[in-house]
Design an enzyme around this catalytic site. Structure first.
Site, PDB file in Angstrom:
ATOM      1  N   CYS A 251      -1.571 111.797  85.697  1.00 12.29           N
ATOM      2  CA  CYS A 251      -0.601 110.858  86.277  1.00 12.29           C
ATOM      3  C   CYS A 251       0.110 110.073  85.166  1.00 12.29           C
ATOM      4  O   CYS A 251       1.334 109.925  85.175  1.00 12.29           O
ATOM      5  CB  CYS A 251      -1.317 109.912  87.242  1.00 12.29           C
ATOM      6  SG  CYS A 251      -0.208 108.805  88.117  1.00 12.29           S
ATOM      7  N   CYS A 332       0.074  99.517  86.122  1.00 15.01           N
ATOM      8  CA  CYS A 332       0.409  99.920  87.487  1.00 15.01           C
ATOM      9  C   CYS A 332      -0.516  99.211  88.488  1.00 15.01           C
ATOM     10  O   CYS A 332      -1.705  99.003  88.211  1.00 15.01           O
ATOM     11  CB  CYS A 332       0.252 101.427  87.643  1.00 15.01           C
ATOM     12  SG  CYS A 332       1.387 102.376  86.612  1.00 15.01           S
ATOM     13  N   CYS A 358      -3.569 104.252  78.526  1.00 17.26           N
ATOM     14  CA  CYS A 358      -2.747 104.940  79.519  1.00 17.26           C
ATOM     15  C   CYS A 358      -2.324 106.342  79.102  1.00 17.26           C
ATOM     16  O   CYS A 358      -1.721 107.064  79.888  1.00 17.26           O
ATOM     17  CB  CYS A 358      -1.510 104.119  79.842  1.00 17.26           C
ATOM     18  SG  CYS A 358      -0.410 103.918  78.447  1.00 17.26           S
TER      19      CYS A 358
HETATM   20 FE1  SF4 Z   1      -0.597 106.719  87.169  1.00 19.56          FE
HETATM   21 FE2  SF4 Z   1       0.159 104.288  86.372  1.00 19.56          FE
HETATM   22 FE3  SF4 Z   1      -2.352 104.712  87.032  1.00 19.56          FE
HETATM   23 FE4  SF4 Z   1      -1.335 105.835  84.798  1.00 19.56          FE
HETATM   24  S1  SF4 Z   1      -1.634 103.659  85.169  1.00 19.56           S
HETATM   25  S2  SF4 Z   1      -2.701 106.774  86.338  1.00 19.56           S
HETATM   26  S3  SF4 Z   1       0.797 106.198  85.453  1.00 19.56           S
HETATM   27  S4  SF4 Z   1      -0.588 104.909  88.422  1.00 19.56           S
END
Ligand code: SF4
Length: 369
Positions: A251, A332, A358
């Site tokens: 993701c 997020c 991330c």
């Molecule tokens: Fe997805 Fe944002 Fe979580 Fe990363 S931080 S897994 S981009 S939702």
């Protein structure tokens, strides 16, 4: 119309809109002030700059300003009295194609645009200027750069980086998170037109979006470069919108790493907001590092929480609305919780998982905060 074939001149969305007979085209003249141009070209799918005479260089300057100061990434066309000998210069300042008044010279234009493989000065696209090939400057050596910046304040590091070392080829990455106001305020005091790369993952808190608008307005930041994940890739790879739960690394790759990869070639150096006191792998963070051949500058690496707090108070900077609710590191909404008891500042990120970064903080990429 003749294509100039810059290495990065692909605009599939604009091309599709124009082919369908839609999209707004704005024509400017070389005497247009770039600040006024910024408002005029909002929402345009193509900007044409008119050259009344081939020896009128103002259109070249305006093109450079649109690319570097405004951050315009759409189609840019040169129109008017232009000659094939100007092809290389048009490419270097960021034009994608040319519509010359003088017809019948297509073969000359085609030859001229590839006549020289090298450039003396930095410019648009991915051509490395000759001086970088010829000389390995002491400043290119990471140890020398770190030694030079070791005793400088973050503000002095930023000023040197922006005004001296990487002029026009440097950007700051910002999450507009809990501590982002510090670095962004410093940038605004040096050059508010410095590009600010902001990754909109589609999963941001509404408060982060509101904070981004607030800081942008208050600091007068004029070059926010908003990056979004590719819509087709999202539809294909995250159709149920649960990828963040199934495979958070995938993701982050989809929503952060790949959008950043798509534009990273525009800059030689990127500024981040990371600090050693964040803990984990950041505890050994250098002020300057090189990732995949590109410089990363972490001017706040040495600052601790007290120094950050002091800067907030000294300049009366606005706080991210979520900090009052215990969020000290903000990404997020799907993957962020308030700071945990006994935890470090990033303990609310990917809570309950082994993941701590991330994905753009790996050796392949580095990002702010
Ligand atoms: Fe997805 Fe944002 Fe979580 Fe990363 S931080 S897994 S981009 S939702």
């Amino acid at each position: 119309m003749l294509t100039l074939d810059r290495k990065d001149n692909t605009h599939p969305i604009a091309d599709a809109q124009l082919a369908a007979g839609g999209g707004r085209i704005v024509e400017l003249t070389g005497d247009t002030d770039w600040r006024q141009a910024k408002a005029a070209i909002a929402g345009a799918v193509r900007v044409d700059i008119r050259f009344p005479k081939f020896n009128d260089g103002r259109g070249f300057t305006l093109a450079t300003q649109l690319r570097q100061r405004v951050g315009y990434t759409g189609k840019l066309r040169a129109v008017g009295d232009l000659i094939p000998d100007q092809a290389q210069h048009l490419i270097r300042v960021g034009f994608d194609d040319v519509e010359p008044d003088r017809k019948g010279f297509d073969a000359d234009w085609a030859r001229a645009r590839t006549r020289f493989a090298h450039a003396y000065q930095p410019g648009q696209g991915n051509v490395t200027p000759l001086f970088r090939h010829r000389h390995k400057r002491p400043e290119d050596d990471l140890a020398a750069l770190n030694a030079r910046y070791r005793d400088l304040s973050p503000q002095d590091i930023l000023r040197d980086a922006i005004e001296n070392e990487w002029i026009g080829k440097i950007a700051i990455m910002s999450s507009f998170g809990a501590e982002a106001a510090v670095g962004l305020h410093m940038i605004s005091q040096i050059d508010p037109a410095t590009p600010v790369i902001f990754l909109d993952t589609g999963r941001l808190f509404a408060q982060t979006e509101q904070y981004q608008r607030q800081l942008t307005d208050q600091f007068g930041l004029s070059n926010i470069r908003l990056l979004k994940p590719d819509a087709e890739a999202v539809a294909e790879e995250d159709s149920d919108e649960r990828l963040w739960r199934r495979d958070p690394d995938a993701c982050c790759s989809l929503r952060k790493v790949r959008p950043l990869d798509a534009i990273i070639g525009d800059y030689d150096a990127l500024i981040t907001g990371r600090k050693r006191f964040h803990g984990g792998g950041r505890m050994s963070l250098p002020v300057v590092e090189r990732i995949n051949g590109r410089i990363r500058i972490n001017p706040l690496a040495n600052w601790d929480a007290a120094a950050i707090e002091d800067y907030f108070r000294r300049f009366d900077l606005p706080r991210h609305p979520l900090t009052d609710m215990g969020y000290a590191s903000i990404g997020c909404w799907t993957c962020t919780a308030p700071v945990q008891a006994e935890g470090d500042i990033r303990s609310g990120r990917w809570l309950g998982q082994t993941k701590t970064e991330c994905g753009i903080h790996t050796p392949a990429q580095v990002a702010a905060e």
